[in-house]
Design an enzyme around this catalytic site. Structure first.
Site, PDB file in Angstrom:
ATOM      1  CG  HIS A 145      -5.019  -6.673  -0.336  1.00  0.00           C
ATOM      2  ND1 HIS A 145      -6.296  -6.755   0.144  1.00  0.00           N
ATOM      3  CD2 HIS A 145      -4.889  -7.653  -1.275  1.00  0.00           C
ATOM      4  CE1 HIS A 145      -6.934  -7.732  -0.489  1.00  0.00           C
ATOM      5  NE2 HIS A 145      -6.094  -8.290  -1.364  1.00  0.00           N
ATOM      6  CG  ASN A 200      -3.476  -2.881   6.958  1.00  0.00           C
ATOM      7  OD1 ASN A 200      -3.328  -2.531   5.796  1.00  0.00           O
ATOM      8  ND2 ASN A 200      -4.455  -3.658   7.342  1.00  0.00           N
ATOM      9  CB  THR A 244      -6.890  -6.391   9.741  1.00  0.00           C
ATOM     10  OG1 THR A 244      -7.229  -7.526   8.947  1.00  0.00           O
ATOM     11  CG2 THR A 244      -7.285  -5.135   9.004  1.00  0.00           C
ATOM     12  NE  ARG A 249      -1.832  -6.093   7.169  1.00  0.00           N
ATOM     13  CZ  ARG A 249      -2.868  -6.797   6.785  1.00  0.00           C
ATOM     14  NH1 ARG A 249      -3.428  -7.676   7.616  1.00  0.00           N
ATOM     15  NH2 ARG A 249      -3.367  -6.636   5.587  1.00  0.00           N
ATOM     16  NE  ARG A 309      -5.431 -13.632   5.516  1.00  0.00           N
ATOM     17  CZ  ARG A 309      -5.776 -12.373   5.250  1.00  0.00           C
ATOM     18  NH1 ARG A 309      -5.340 -11.786   4.157  1.00  0.00           N
ATOM     19  NH2 ARG A 309      -6.539 -11.702   6.077  1.00  0.00           N
ATOM     20  CG  PHE A 319     -13.437   0.461   6.711  1.00  0.00           C
ATOM     21  CD1 PHE A 319     -12.912   0.059   5.487  1.00  0.00           C
ATOM     22  CD2 PHE A 319     -14.136  -0.466   7.463  1.00  0.00           C
ATOM     23  CE1 PHE A 319     -13.083  -1.230   5.026  1.00  0.00           C
ATOM     24  CE2 PHE A 319     -14.310  -1.771   7.015  1.00  0.00           C
ATOM     25  CZ  PHE A 319     -13.776  -2.152   5.790  1.00  0.00           C
ATOM     26  CE  LYS A 354      -3.747  -2.363   2.452  1.00  0.00           C
ATOM     27  NZ  LYS A 354      -4.597  -2.369   3.662  1.00  0.00           N
ATOM     28  CD  GLU A 387      -7.427 -10.419  -3.634  1.00  0.00           C
ATOM     29  OE1 GLU A 387      -6.230 -10.619  -3.298  1.00  0.00           O
ATOM     30  OE2 GLU A 387      -8.344 -10.251  -2.807  1.00  0.00           O
ATOM     31  CE1 TYR A 445      -8.794  -4.060  -0.334  1.00  0.00           C
ATOM     32  CE2 TYR A 445      -8.110  -2.310  -1.811  1.00  0.00           C
ATOM     33  CZ  TYR A 445      -7.788  -3.331  -0.940  1.00  0.00           C
ATOM     34  OH  TYR A 445      -6.474  -3.614  -0.666  1.00  0.00           O
TER      35      TYR A 445
END
Length: 147
Positions: free
Chosen positions: A115, A112, A91, A102, A85, A57, A9, A126, A49
């Site tokens: 993704h 964070n 998250t 993170r 993950r 949010f 991000k 994706e 998204y």
């Protein structure tokens, strides 16, 4: 072998930790299949998204994700979705386990750092969302390990 999508991000790029992120996945045996940097437009991120549309949010998050460039990557490996993950952590960066990306570099629950696909099916979807035919490169890294 599973494939998964990881997006670095804008905060990950801004904090100059892209190399650390990539290294974390490679050191766990994942194979990088594709990578591109883009500055996404609003409609692209809203479509990506869409599952979060209407949540409290959403607007803040869309503004954040379009505030700067992102790096989209595709990875392959055994249990790649679960493995990625575990590397990135939960998250909310403040609740993520010590040593996760993170926890080390994230700011909060939205800024964070990354993704990551939450299932094998979403990983495939994706990757197809961001990469065109021919942009995912399947290769054998064994060829270059030999002296």
């Amino acid at each position: 072998m599973e494939r998964t999508c990881v997006i670095i991000k804008p905060d990950g790029i801004g904090k100059k930790v892209v190399g650390e992120i990539i290294k974390s996945f490679e050191s766990e045996g994942l194979k990088l299949l594709g990578m591109k940097m883009v500055w996404p437009d609003r409609s692209t991120i809203e479509n990506f998204y869409d599952v979060h549309r209407g949540k409290y949010f959403f607007e803040f998050f869309i503004n954040f994700m379009t505030s700067g460039p992102i790096i989209v990557t595709a990875w392959e490996g055994e249990n790649a979705v679960f493995g990625v993950r575990n590397i990135i952590g939960s998250t909310d960066s403040m609740e993520a386990a010590p040593g996760t990306l993170r926890r080390m570099f994230g700011t909060d629950g939205r800024k964070n750092l990354v993704h990551a696909s939450d299932s094998v099916e979403n990983g495939i979807k994706e990757i197809k969302f961001f990469f065109k035919n021919g942009e995912i490169i399947d290769y054998s890294p064994e060829e270059w390990k030999k002296g």
